[in-house]
Design a protein around this motif. Structure first.
Motif, PDB file in Angstrom:
ATOM      1  N   ILE A   1      11.351  49.798  31.522  1.00  0.00           N
ATOM      2  CA  ILE A   1      11.607  50.659  32.678  1.00  0.00           C
ATOM      3  C   ILE A   1      13.053  51.425  32.653  1.00  0.00           C
ATOM      4  N   ASN A   2      14.215  50.738  32.101  1.00  0.00           N
ATOM      5  CA  ASN A   2      15.353  51.586  32.190  1.00  0.00           C
ATOM      6  C   ASN A   2      15.436  52.431  30.839  1.00  0.00           C
ATOM      7  N   ASN A   3      14.655  52.185  29.965  1.00  0.00           N
ATOM      8  CA  ASN A   3      14.816  53.092  28.793  1.00  0.00           C
ATOM      9  C   ASN A   3      16.180  52.651  27.967  1.00  0.00           C
ATOM     10  N   ASP A   4      16.243  51.454  27.840  1.00  0.00           N
ATOM     11  CA  ASP A   4      17.471  50.891  27.386  1.00  0.00           C
ATOM     12  C   ASP A   4      16.826  50.389  25.872  1.00  0.00           C
ATOM     13  N   GLY A   5      17.279  51.116  24.932  1.00  0.00           N
ATOM     14  CA  GLY A   5      17.062  50.589  23.578  1.00  0.00           C
ATOM     15  C   GLY A   5      17.855  49.366  23.140  1.00  0.00           C
TER      16      GLY A   5
ATOM     17  N   ILE B   1      10.243  50.359  22.182  1.00  0.00           N
ATOM     18  CA  ILE B   1      11.157  50.818  23.191  1.00  0.00           C
ATOM     19  C   ILE B   1      12.280  51.757  22.535  1.00  0.00           C
ATOM     20  N   ILE B   2      12.806  51.069  21.549  1.00  0.00           N
ATOM     21  CA  ILE B   2      13.877  51.941  20.608  1.00  0.00           C
ATOM     22  C   ILE B   2      13.115  53.148  19.897  1.00  0.00           C
ATOM     23  N   TYR B   3      11.971  53.039  19.564  1.00  0.00           N
ATOM     24  CA  TYR B   3      11.247  54.406  18.952  1.00  0.00           C
ATOM     25  C   TYR B   3      11.200  55.268  20.171  1.00  0.00           C
TER      26      TYR B   3
ATOM     27  N   THR C   1      13.184  55.621  22.694  1.00  0.00           N
ATOM     28  CA  THR C   1      14.383  55.993  23.261  1.00  0.00           C
ATOM     29  C   THR C   1      15.032  57.042  22.248  1.00  0.00           C
ATOM     30  N   SER C   2      15.200  56.755  21.004  1.00  0.00           N
ATOM     31  CA  SER C   2      15.744  57.505  19.918  1.00  0.00           C
ATOM     32  C   SER C   2      14.736  58.330  19.199  1.00  0.00           C
ATOM     33  N   GLY C   3      13.445  58.053  19.034  1.00  0.00           N
ATOM     34  CA  GLY C   3      12.690  58.641  17.994  1.00  0.00           C
ATOM     35  C   GLY C   3      12.796  58.013  16.730  1.00  0.00           C
ATOM     36  N   ARG C   4      13.359  57.077  16.586  1.00  0.00           N
ATOM     37  CA  ARG C   4      13.394  56.271  15.244  1.00  0.00           C
ATOM     38  C   ARG C   4      12.489  55.005  15.250  1.00  0.00           C
ATOM     39  N   HIS C   5      11.764  54.999  13.957  1.00  0.00           N
ATOM     40  CA  HIS C   5      11.207  53.732  13.891  1.00  0.00           C
ATOM     41  C   HIS C   5      11.981  52.624  13.034  1.00  0.00           C
ATOM     42  N   VAL C   6      12.018  51.321  13.898  1.00  0.00           N
ATOM     43  CA  VAL C   6      12.685  50.443  13.236  1.00  0.00           C
ATOM     44  C   VAL C   6      12.045  48.908  13.097  1.00  0.00           C
ATOM     45  N   GLU C   7      12.361  48.329  12.331  1.00  0.00           N
ATOM     46  CA  GLU C   7      11.851  46.797  12.293  1.00  0.00           C
ATOM     47  C   GLU C   7      12.857  45.824  12.433  1.00  0.00           C
ATOM     48  N   LEU C   8      12.457  44.889  13.267  1.00  0.00           N
ATOM     49  CA  LEU C   8      13.326  44.030  13.838  1.00  0.00           C
ATOM     50  C   LEU C   8      13.279  42.627  13.545  1.00  0.00           C
ATOM     51  N   ASN C   9      13.889  41.760  13.207  1.00  0.00           N
ATOM     52  CA  ASN C   9      13.605  40.494  12.787  1.00  0.00           C
ATOM     53  C   ASN C   9      12.634  39.979  11.646  1.00  0.00           C
ATOM     54  N   ARG C  10      12.713  41.002  10.675  1.00  0.00           N
ATOM     55  CA  ARG C  10      11.546  40.882   9.767  1.00  0.00           C
ATOM     56  C   ARG C  10      12.188  39.902   8.468  1.00  0.00           C
TER      57      ARG C  10
END
Length: 220
Positions: free
Chosen positions: A141-145, A207-209, A211-220
């Motif tokens: 909701i807050n667009n908070d990456g 959400i990160i995508y 807000t930033s337009g970047r694809h990320v992989e977390l906790n992999r």
């Protein structure tokens, strides 16, 4: 144009409210599934399975809303990402709800025999997952990456509990064959909870995508 933009903003607010409501349904389903597990409550388990239709209906409503926005507003750039993100978030929430249903089905398979281990860590896993769902929707909701990334980091604790509980269950099963059926079912339960954490991590990446337009992989 300003009027059109205001209307679109209101539509997005409505869309986010629908996602929040769906998230509440999912969180309640998780909570009830653990209550049913702890109390060997088959009636509550059946209710969870039945009420999953409400979560499916919520997802359908969100997808329909997004389709309407895509067709009528012709969003571009950031707005388009926001709508696509909402579609994918709804799908992830629906899958989390499915895992709560799977726990309920495990409750129906378990006898009312005493549990082979203390269940304290399983409700603890569930509470972490519930909090992650609440907080990741706040990040949406807050667009908070940055906050989304922090929420995803909590999945490490869910994973640690999963591996520890599984290890302890397997040890108990090898020491007493009579514990195998219950042990296997409880392993399924903690696996479902572990997958919930993974789905929240997927939402964090979305959400990160957004807000930033970047694809990320977390906790992999």
């Amino acid at each position: 144009m300003p009027g059109t933009r205001k209307h679109f903003s209101e539509e997005l607010k409505d869309l986010h409210q629908s996602l929040l409501k769906m998230g509440i349904l999912v969180e309640e389903s998780i909570q009830k599934s653990i209550i049913a597990l702890k109390g060997h409550n088959s009636e509550l388990a059946e209710q969870i399975i039945h009420d999953d239709e409400d979560i499916n209906t919520a997802e359908t409503g969100i997808l329909d809303h997004c389709t309407k926005l895509l067709a009528t507003q012709q969003p571009v750039a950031g707005d388009l990402r926001t709508i696509v993100t909402a579609i994918k978030v709804a799908t992830q929430l629906e899958r989390i709800g499915d895992h709560a249903v799977h726990i309920a089905k495990s409750v129906l398979k378990l006898s009312e025999d005493p549990f082979i281990r203390d269940l304290t860590d399983i409700p603890r896993m569930a509470k972490i997952c519930q909090a992650m769902i609440r907080d990741i929707l706040t990040a949406l909701i807050n667009n908070d990456g940055d906050y989304a990334r922090e929420v995803a980091g909590r999945d490490d604790e869910v994973d640690k509990l999963y591996y520890r509980i599984t290890r302890e269950l397997v040890t108990g099963m090898t020491q007493d064959n009579a514990k195998i059926n219950q042990g296997l079912e409880l392993i399924f339960v903690v696996r479902y909870l572990e997958r919930m954490g993974d789905h929240v991590t997927n939402i964090s990446e979305l959400i990160i995508y957004n807000t930033s337009g970047r694809h990320v992989e977390l906790n992999r």
